[in-house]
Design a protein around this motif. Structure first.
Motif, PDB file in Angstrom:
ATOM      1  N   PRO A   1      -8.743  -0.734   0.359  1.00  0.00           N
ATOM      2  CA  PRO A   1      -8.656  -1.309   1.707  1.00  0.00           C
ATOM      3  C   PRO A   1      -7.225  -1.681   2.085  1.00  0.00           C
ATOM      4  O   PRO A   1      -6.408  -2.018   1.236  1.00  0.00           O
ATOM      5  CB  PRO A   1      -9.542  -2.549   1.626  1.00  0.00           C
ATOM      6  CG  PRO A   1      -9.616  -2.887   0.189  1.00  0.00           C
ATOM      7  CD  PRO A   1      -9.437  -1.608  -0.577  1.00  0.00           C
ATOM      8  N   ILE A   2      -6.938  -1.576   3.393  1.00  0.00           N
ATOM      9  CA  ILE A   2      -5.652  -2.005   3.945  1.00  0.00           C
ATOM     10  C   ILE A   2      -5.966  -3.197   4.852  1.00  0.00           C
ATOM     11  O   ILE A   2      -6.691  -3.056   5.829  1.00  0.00           O
ATOM     12  CB  ILE A   2      -4.982  -0.871   4.756  1.00  0.00           C
ATOM     13  CG1 ILE A   2      -4.729   0.348   3.874  1.00  0.00           C
ATOM     14  CG2 ILE A   2      -3.685  -1.366   5.386  1.00  0.00           C
ATOM     15  CD1 ILE A   2      -4.201   1.548   4.640  1.00  0.00           C
ATOM     16  N   GLU A   3      -5.430  -4.367   4.511  1.00  0.00           N
ATOM     17  CA  GLU A   3      -5.762  -5.584   5.254  1.00  0.00           C
ATOM     18  C   GLU A   3      -5.230  -5.560   6.675  1.00  0.00           C
ATOM     19  O   GLU A   3      -5.898  -5.991   7.609  1.00  0.00           O
ATOM     20  CB  GLU A   3      -5.232  -6.839   4.531  1.00  0.00           C
ATOM     21  CG  GLU A   3      -6.100  -7.292   3.372  1.00  0.00           C
ATOM     22  CD  GLU A   3      -5.960  -6.404   2.138  1.00  0.00           C
ATOM     23  OE1 GLU A   3      -4.892  -5.758   1.979  1.00  0.00           O
ATOM     24  OE2 GLU A   3      -6.901  -6.357   1.347  1.00  0.00           O
ATOM     25  N   GLU A   4      -4.012  -5.069   6.871  1.00  0.00           N
ATOM     26  CA  GLU A   4      -3.409  -5.119   8.203  1.00  0.00           C
ATOM     27  C   GLU A   4      -3.874  -3.983   9.112  1.00  0.00           C
ATOM     28  O   GLU A   4      -3.481  -3.913  10.264  1.00  0.00           O
ATOM     29  CB  GLU A   4      -1.875  -5.116   8.109  1.00  0.00           C
ATOM     30  CG  GLU A   4      -1.280  -3.830   7.554  1.00  0.00           C
ATOM     31  CD  GLU A   4      -1.172  -3.795   6.035  1.00  0.00           C
ATOM     32  OE1 GLU A   4      -0.692  -2.781   5.522  1.00  0.00           O
ATOM     33  OE2 GLU A   4      -1.569  -4.771   5.374  1.00  0.00           O
TER      34      GLU A   4
ATOM     35  N   LEU B   1     -11.330   5.017   9.758  1.00  0.00           N
ATOM     36  CA  LEU B   1     -10.345   6.018   9.376  1.00  0.00           C
ATOM     37  C   LEU B   1      -9.682   5.622   8.058  1.00  0.00           C
ATOM     38  O   LEU B   1      -9.464   4.439   7.789  1.00  0.00           O
ATOM     39  CB  LEU B   1      -9.274   6.162  10.451  1.00  0.00           C
ATOM     40  CG  LEU B   1      -9.724   6.753  11.786  1.00  0.00           C
ATOM     41  CD1 LEU B   1      -8.559   6.755  12.766  1.00  0.00           C
ATOM     42  CD2 LEU B   1     -10.248   8.156  11.606  1.00  0.00           C
ATOM     43  N   VAL B   2      -9.364   6.639   7.262  1.00  0.00           N
ATOM     44  CA  VAL B   2      -8.598   6.430   6.030  1.00  0.00           C
ATOM     45  C   VAL B   2      -7.408   7.378   6.053  1.00  0.00           C
ATOM     46  O   VAL B   2      -7.457   8.441   6.669  1.00  0.00           O
ATOM     47  CB  VAL B   2      -9.438   6.667   4.760  1.00  0.00           C
ATOM     48  CG1 VAL B   2     -10.592   5.697   4.685  1.00  0.00           C
ATOM     49  CG2 VAL B   2      -9.941   8.081   4.676  1.00  0.00           C
ATOM     50  N   SER B   3      -6.326   6.972   5.377  1.00  0.00           N
ATOM     51  CA  SER B   3      -5.139   7.826   5.320  1.00  0.00           C
ATOM     52  C   SER B   3      -5.027   8.452   3.937  1.00  0.00           C
ATOM     53  O   SER B   3      -5.480   7.890   2.944  1.00  0.00           O
ATOM     54  CB  SER B   3      -3.882   7.016   5.630  1.00  0.00           C
ATOM     55  OG  SER B   3      -3.655   6.068   4.610  1.00  0.00           O
TER      56      SER B   3
ATOM     57  N   ALA C   1      -8.216   1.938   5.352  1.00  0.00           N
ATOM     58  CA  ALA C   1      -8.138   2.170   3.911  1.00  0.00           C
ATOM     59  C   ALA C   1      -7.245   3.367   3.620  1.00  0.00           C
ATOM     60  O   ALA C   1      -6.903   4.147   4.518  1.00  0.00           O
ATOM     61  CB  ALA C   1      -9.530   2.397   3.343  1.00  0.00           C
ATOM     62  N   GLU C   2      -6.890   3.485   2.341  1.00  0.00           N
ATOM     63  CA  GLU C   2      -6.094   4.615   1.875  1.00  0.00           C
ATOM     64  C   GLU C   2      -6.815   5.251   0.693  1.00  0.00           C
ATOM     65  O   GLU C   2      -7.366   4.553  -0.170  1.00  0.00           O
ATOM     66  CB  GLU C   2      -4.697   4.153   1.446  1.00  0.00           C
ATOM     67  CG  GLU C   2      -3.806   5.295   1.011  1.00  0.00           C
ATOM     68  CD  GLU C   2      -2.411   4.830   0.651  1.00  0.00           C
ATOM     69  OE1 GLU C   2      -1.465   5.402   1.208  1.00  0.00           O
ATOM     70  OE2 GLU C   2      -2.292   3.909  -0.180  1.00  0.00           O
TER      71      GLU C   2
END
Length: 179
Positions: A73-76, A50-52, A82-83
């Motif tokens: 990418p979003i690490e947490e 999923l991405v935001s 990812a965004e």
């Protein structure tokens, strides 16, 4: 800044700037919307996540299934990994292909220009066949829109049934008119 001015600048940024992915960014394909500004995507290697959508794109830019986006990418992130940082349109994709930055996993799909060329060639072939066949092609419904949400029913009346009905009507008229 008013909402209209903000929208104008965001649209200009998305449509006008030719972006290239940085080292940590990647190009993914949107395969569905999950609501709440979340979209399911697939990478060129086949991984789905999923991405935001960031707030600057919300209610200003629309993406749909089959569109390509560049994501950070979003690490947490556990589910949302990812965004979206950029949305890629046809011109952006062609630019990335010229620079040979387009992922090989997405190369297999023909570009929209190739698709339209093929459809035009098929249309030209159909026209040639129709000209050869003559006026019999008036009943051809192959170019009509088909609604896939409805069941297809084929009604056909055979010529035998019609001729039998006509014969019965003719006999009925003869008996009524005879003295």
């Amino acid at each position: 800044m008013s909402q209209a001015t903000k929208r104008k600048h965001v649209v200009k940024e998305v449509l006008g700037d030719f972006v290239t992915p940085a080292e940590n960014q990647q190009i993914v394909k949107v395969i569905g919307s999950r609501g709440n500004n979340l979209h399911e995507t697939v990478t060129a290697r086949g991984e789905t996540f999923l991405v935001s959508m960031p707030t600057k794109f919300r209610k200003n830019i629309w993406i749909k299934r089959g569109d390509y986006v560049i994501v950070d990418p979003i690490e947490e992130g556990e589910k949302v990994k990812a965004e979206i940082s950029a949305i890629l349109y046809k011109d952006h994709i062609q630019h990335l292909q010229k620079l040979q930055l387009w992922p090989e996993g997405f190369q297999e799909e023909p570009s929209s220009q190739e698709k339209t060329d093929r459809e035009q060639e098929k249309g030209d072939e159909r026209e040639e066949k129709d000209e050869e066949e003559g006026s019999g092609s008036e009943d051809d419904d192959s170019d009509l829109f088909v609604n896939t949400n409805r069941s297809n029913y084929h009604y056909s009346e055979s010529e035998e049934e019609e001729s039998e009905d006509e014969d019965e009507e003719d006999e009925g008229e003869r008996t009524e008119n005879s003295p």
